[in-house]
Enzyme design. Sequence first.
Site, PDB file in Angstrom:
ATOM      1  N   GLU A  37       0.878  -1.164   0.000  1.00  0.00           N
ATOM      2  CA  GLU A  37       0.000   0.000   0.000  1.00  0.00           C
ATOM      3  C   GLU A  37       0.921   1.221   0.000  1.00  0.00           C
ATOM      4  O   GLU A  37       1.854   1.281   0.805  1.00  0.00           O
ATOM      5  CB  GLU A  37      -0.888   0.037   1.255  1.00  0.00           C
ATOM      6  N   ARG A 263       5.995 -12.617   9.429  1.00  0.00           N
ATOM      7  CA  ARG A 263       6.682 -11.377   9.098  1.00  0.00           C
ATOM      8  C   ARG A 263       8.008 -11.301   9.839  1.00  0.00           C
ATOM      9  O   ARG A 263       8.233 -11.973  10.838  1.00  0.00           O
ATOM     10  CB  ARG A 263       5.799 -10.188   9.458  1.00  0.00           C
ATOM     11  N   LYS A 273       5.076  -0.101  10.087  1.00  0.00           N
ATOM     12  CA  LYS A 273       4.925   1.188   9.432  1.00  0.00           C
ATOM     13  C   LYS A 273       4.455   2.253  10.420  1.00  0.00           C
ATOM     14  O   LYS A 273       4.914   3.380  10.402  1.00  0.00           O
ATOM     15  CB  LYS A 273       3.907   1.068   8.295  1.00  0.00           C
TER      16      LYS A 273
END
Length: 566
Positions: A37, A263, A273
Site C-alpha cells: 500500500e 513477518r 509502518k
Amino acid sequence: MASDETVQPSNFIRNIILEDIRAGKHGGQVTTRFPPEPNGYLHMGHAKSICLNFGLAKGFGGECHLRFDDTNPGKEDVEYVESIQEDVRWLGFDWGAHLHYASDYFDRLFEFAVQLIQSGKAYVCSLSPDEIRQYRGTLTEPGKNSPYRNRSIDENLDLFYRMKAGEFEEGTHVLRARIDMSSPNIILRDPTLYRIRKVSHHRTGNTWCIYPMYDFTHCLSDSIENITHSICTLEFENNRALYDWVLNELDTPCHPQQIEFARLNLSFTVLSKRKLIQLVDQGHVSGWDDPRMPTISGMRRRGYTPHAIHNFCERIGVARRDSTVDMALLEYCIREDLNDKALRVMGVLNPLKVIIDNYPENQVESLEAPYYPDRPEMGSRIVPFSKELFIEADDFIEDPPKKFFRLSPGREVRLRYAYFLKCETVVHDPLTGKVVALHCTYDPETRGGGAPDGRKVKATLHWVSAAHAVPAEVRVYNHLFIKPDPTETPDGQDFISSINPDSLQVLNHCMIEPSLANADTNTRYQFERLGYFCLDSRDSRPDALIFNRTVTLRDEWEKIKKQAAT
RNA sequence: UGAGGGAUCGUCUAGCGGUAGGACGACGGGUUCUGGCCCCGUUAACCGAGGUUCGAAUCCUCGUCCCUCAGCCA
C-alpha cells in the site's frame, strides 16, 4: 568473492510450489506479486517479502508483479509510490510490464460487486459505523443480522448505484457481503466491501467516491492478474476464508492460493509502518532515509548493498512461526559483502598528534598502499608520510592494561605501510592532564613496514600525515534502540522510551588520507581497523566531506575490554 | 476463554517413521603489516505427559505456553 549464485534453501512455500508443479496445478505456471500500500516507505520486512516473491518467481521461471494496493486514498500518496518503485528497483528486481494498481481495476471491481448483489450475496447496509460494531458481536458471542440485510436486490442495486453517484454522505451506507453473522470467524460476519469516501485519489482523482475494501480488492486483483500463489503475512490468515469466499461466489479468471508466512522482526529496531511513521513525524530521526532507520532508503544511505540484503533474506529463511532475527546477522551480511568490495584506506576518527623527533624537517615521502591488500593487482594509491602525523587516540594508552598491545610509552608499533614507530615522551595539557601529543622516533630501516633484523611488533596502527590530511565529518551509528525488543517497556511507556540516546554520534574533527578528497558516493570504503564507510549521499559536499559508518569491523579488543570490565 | 495458527541449540532455520544438520552468536586455537578477512575446534535444541511402532522431532491423545481476529485500515 561473495557469489550471486546463492543456493535457494528449502522452505515450506517452495515445497508447496514444487508440489503444485508436480501435480500440474496452474499449468505449471508460477506468478507472484508484491502488493504494497503506498502509505509509507519500504523497510526490511518488505525486503523479505520482495526477495521471497521475486525470488520464487525467478527461481521457477515465472513473473512477479508489482501492484499498489491503493484503495484507501486518504492515507496514500504518490511520494510513496515513487519511493517504493525506486527501492524495489534498487534491490535489483524487475517487474517487467507488470506494474499494476488496484485502482486500475475499480471499474471491474464495481461490476463484480454488482454481480454479488444480483446473486443475493451482498447488500447495502445503512447502519452507522458504531451500530455495525455492536451488531458484529464479540469473540465469544455471535453477531446479529443487520435490519437492512433483507433488502431486495433491486433496492440494493439502486442504493449501490446512488452511492457511486455521490448521493450519500460518508458513513451513511456501506456495501456488505451476506455471509453469516454468527460465524466463529469474525471476518466472515458480513464484512464491508465498499465504503463511501469523498476524497480525491492519487490516480483516479475524483472519479470515485466509493472505494473497495482490502478483502474484496485483493483476491480479485490477484485473480485478474492470474496470480498463482498469493503470498502474504500471518495476520491475514483469518482473512483467507473471505479471500476464498469472494472468489468462489464470483465468476473469476482463476483462484490463486493464499499462503501466509511470518513477518520479519529484527532485534534493536522496529519494523512496523505505524512505528516508523511515528519516529519520522515526532522528529526522533531526520526522515524516512535516516541511516538509523530500517527502511530500504535508510539502509541504502547508510551504505548497505542490495547483495547483502539478498543474502540476509536467504539466511533468515521463511516459516510460519513468529520470530525475531538477531541484528548481528544483518551486520554479518553487510560485512561479508563489503569485505569483498570496499577499498582499504586510512582515516583517523579521534586524532592524536604524533611528532617524529628523528624524522627530517620538511621531508615528505610518498608511500604506495594497495586498495585491496589481498589483491594488490587491483590498484593502489599514494599516501604521504611526514614528520607530524595523527593516529587514533584510542591506539595510545599511557598506562596500558594487560592484553593492550598498541602504543604506550617506550613501546614500538608499526605504522601501516610506513615505518616502525616508538613512543618516547608524552605531552599533557597542563590544565587537564589530558594527553595532547606524543614525541616518537622512527626506524628508517623499516620503511614499508618490514624489519630487516626480523624484530616483531604486536600492533599495526593506521595514521594520516598531519600536513596532508583532509578534515571530514564522520557520523557513527549505533542501534536505534537500547533493547533487543524496543516494545518491551515499563508501565505506560511506549517504544519511544527505548530509543538509544547514542544512536548517532557526529565526529567533527576527523582526519582522512588525501586520496579521499575525491571520494565518490558509489564507492564503499573500509577505514582500516575501524569499519566500513560511505559518503553521505544527502549532506556531503566536495569541500566538506561527510561519511557514514555503515558498520564497524568485528573488534576483538572491544571484547577483551568488556571481559575485563566484568 | 469463539475461531484460526504456532512451539527444534542463546537466535534464525532444516527435517516429512530410520545417526537431529546448517548459519549467526558465544567460547578456544591457528594465521596475519587491519585485534579485520581466512582456517580449525568447542558449546548448545526437539514445550510437557502418555500412546502407536523394532524405531517418533515427525503419527495419535491429553495438556501447557505464545500469536492473530471484534476498522467503513491493509
